[in-house]
Design a protein around this motif. Sequence first.
Motif, PDB file in Angstrom:
ATOM      1  N   SER A 101      -0.736   0.850  -5.389  1.00  0.00           N
ATOM      2  CA  SER A 101      -0.747   2.300  -5.424  1.00  0.00           C
ATOM      3  C   SER A 101      -0.294   2.908  -4.101  1.00  0.00           C
ATOM      4  O   SER A 101       0.379   3.947  -4.081  1.00  0.00           O
ATOM      5  CB  SER A 101      -2.148   2.817  -5.777  1.00  0.00           C
ATOM      6  OG  SER A 101      -3.108   2.388  -4.821  1.00  0.00           O
ATOM      7  N   MET A 105       2.885   5.352  -3.849  1.00  0.00           N
ATOM      8  CA  MET A 105       2.811   6.716  -3.339  1.00  0.00           C
ATOM      9  C   MET A 105       3.787   6.946  -2.197  1.00  0.00           C
ATOM     10  O   MET A 105       4.417   8.015  -2.116  1.00  0.00           O
ATOM     11  CB  MET A 105       1.379   7.036  -2.895  1.00  0.00           C
ATOM     12  CG  MET A 105       0.411   7.221  -4.037  1.00  0.00           C
ATOM     13  SD  MET A 105      -1.198   7.872  -3.498  1.00  0.00           S
ATOM     14  CE  MET A 105      -1.763   6.543  -2.439  1.00  0.00           C
ATOM     15  N   MET A 125      -1.699  12.893  -3.208  1.00  0.00           N
ATOM     16  CA  MET A 125      -1.423  11.628  -2.535  1.00  0.00           C
ATOM     17  C   MET A 125      -2.192  11.516  -1.220  1.00  0.00           C
ATOM     18  O   MET A 125      -2.673  10.431  -0.866  1.00  0.00           O
ATOM     19  CB  MET A 125       0.080  11.464  -2.298  1.00  0.00           C
ATOM     20  CG  MET A 125       0.877  11.241  -3.577  1.00  0.00           C
ATOM     21  SD  MET A 125       2.563  10.628  -3.289  1.00  0.00           S
ATOM     22  CE  MET A 125       3.297  12.037  -2.457  1.00  0.00           C
TER      23      MET A 125
END
Length: 277
Positions: A101, A105, A125
């Motif tokens: 992740s 991002m 984010m």
Amino acid sequence: MAAGAGVQGVDLDDALFARLPAGRMTWAVGAVFADRPRLAALQTRLADLIAPADNLVYLGNILGGGRDVLGTVRELLLFRCRLLADRCGDDAGAIAFVRGSQEHMWLKLLQLHLAARPREVLDWMLAQGVGATLEAYGGRVPEAVVAANGGSLALSRYVSRLRVAMQAHDGHRQLLSALKRAAYTADNGLLFVSAGLDPNLPPASQDDNFWWNDAGFSRLDSPYAGFARVVRGFDGSHRGVNETPVAVTLDGGCGFGGQLVAGAFDATGALVDRIEV
């Protein structure tokens, strides 16, 4: 489209999925979250255990919450070079990097000027920890917020500066470009993901589930998509090594005050060795 081995009738695109040689040991490294000292210590121990024929998979979230994003990537790249120097034969194992992740991002942040609502995306984010990577590559959170509010041209210029800053570090762009959605052994014995999946969807349709669907992974109680076991490197609760007949988690809380974990899986998919530092 280049395709790898079929999984229940579905071809996996080699551009998106790393196919690992079957019939040998596969080492998997859990989420690092930019804890460079623990990564260095783990790789020092791993160097004495891994053989040239063994596979090695990093399960994503290399970047993110730690204090030394750049040093962590440098440690990883140097170790990869060291291993490749001994992998000249036809029987050499593969080295693969799965997107987590945090990497997802960061790559999306570099495309933030294309988002319909960039400020909302940036705020989300930042709440998930991308700020550490942003600042590692020369950005500043307040500047990013100003750019996100300043229109597409200002944001495009800001993103371009970040991209140039990343490219100034040898190997970083190439590593991030080589990230795969998941990795699997050629005999469909093991599937390696970063954090989660939806048990009701085939691998090629998982998309963001590989990075965010922790709950779906926790529901696995039977073999998924023809794989004997699924292995992940991040658990939102950081419960260490958790093993069931069909799923394994390797997350000791590295980057959050806990340990970095690596596990070794034999050709049958059994977890036969581990390193915790």
